[in-house]
Design an enzyme around this catalytic site. Structure first.
Site, PDB file in Angstrom:
ATOM      1  N   ARG A  54       0.842  -1.199   0.000  1.00 34.27           N
ATOM      2  CA  ARG A  54       0.000   0.000   0.000  1.00 34.27           C
ATOM      3  C   ARG A  54       0.878   1.250   0.000  1.00 34.27           C
ATOM      4  NH1 ARG A  54      -4.555   0.027   4.410  1.00 34.27           N
ATOM      5  NH2 ARG A  54      -5.269   1.775   3.126  1.00 34.27           N
ATOM      6  N   CYS A 108      -1.179   5.881   9.113  1.00 31.24           N
ATOM      7  CA  CYS A 108      -1.551   4.624   8.467  1.00 31.24           C
ATOM      8  C   CYS A 108      -2.656   4.936   7.469  1.00 31.24           C
ATOM      9  CB  CYS A 108      -1.967   3.591   9.507  1.00 31.24           C
ATOM     10  SG  CYS A 108      -3.353   4.132  10.551  1.00 31.24           S
TER      11      CYS A 108
END
Length: 278
Positions: free
Chosen positions: A172, A233
């Site tokens: 990611r 995050c």
């Protein structure tokens, strides 16, 4: 005071003169709320706390899990029996992310005695119960900003002038995949530091010296000589797990709570892709 507590230490504490308030924060991203699992069996005396309804505001420009209204959070904690001078232990049944979010929220709002059950529910070998407790109302009054908090501009500055960790999976970070947010990639200048590398195969945090070595290799030090550190995050949940690991390692750090979901909500903000330049 350490950030974590082992199952054996918790068993001793619950039988001691100052038993902790127990908060069950079971949550799996994309799954229904964890209350049915809680009702099927939980640590005796534990109160369920809903991450999405009680530890977050509704999704919006501030990301997928914006910080909740502080007064509302305080009311939730008091209903759960949390008082200023009472120890608190939080746990979940997953990766420890949700428990870490509750840990960070309490610490950010001024509670000094809160720990995460190391290894979560899987590490607990004591009894479980289906009895729903009715705790005595606590007196906890939140005092926000007791820990450092970053907004988008602060995260960008730290990525440029300090050290900003991206706690998501490496794919990611690189932008190879993005299952949840508008666009893949990372904040320019951020360093990839997946939370999966904070724990062993049993889901427990690695020893303090191992974590310190890990973060030192990424540029963060516990001796005060390194750069200021921040963490983000996808939505400010797994980053809290990174903050627990950093605290175990003795490294202070700030949370960018809005994280990637807030960052990418504004198409004017820059996005980097590809491997970590380090």
């Amino acid at each position: 005071m350490t950030a974590i507590i082992s199952a054996s230490e918790l068993a001793d504490a619950t039988a001691g003169p100052r038993p902790p308030v127990l908060l069950d924060v079971r949550y799996v991203p994309g799954a229904p709320p964890g209350r049915p699992e809680y009702e099927a069996g939980h640590l005796p005396g534990a109160v369920f706390v809903d991450l999405e309804a009680e530890l977050s505001d509704p999704p919006g420009a501030g990301g997928r899990h914006p910080l909740p209204d502080v007064a509302a959070f305080g009311a939730v904690m008091r209903r759960a029996g949390v008082s200023t001078g009472t120890p608190v232990v939080v746990y979940d049944a997953g990766l420890g992310w949700a428990a870490a979010r509750a840990w960070w929220m309490l610490r950010w709002t001024g509670h000094r005695d809160v720990r995460v059950l190391d290894g979560g529910l899987a590490g607990w070998d004591g009894p479980l119960t289906t009895e729903i407790p009715t705790p005595r109302e606590g007196d906890f009054t939140p005092v926000p900003n007791s820990l450092p908090l970053l907004d988008a501009d602060g995260a960008a500055a730290l990525a440029r002038d300090g050290l900003l960790f991206d706690a998501r999976a490496a794919e990611r970070y690189r932008g190879d995949v993005e299952p949840l947010d508008r666009v893949g990639g990372h904040i320019p200048g951020a360093v990839s530091a997946p939370t999966s590398e904070n724990v062993g195969a049993d889901g427990r945090f690695l020893p303090a010296e191992t974590l310190a070595a890990r973060f030192k290799a990424l540029g963060a030090t516990a001796d005060g000589t390194g750069p200021a550190v921040g963490v983000y995050c996808g939505s400010g949940v797994s980053a809290a797990h990174q903050l627990v690991a950093l605290e175990i390692a003795g490294i202070p750090a700030a949370l960018y709570a809005g994280s990637w979901s807030e960052w990418t909500a504004d198409p004017a903000r820059p996005v980097a892709t590809g491997p970590d330049p380090q």
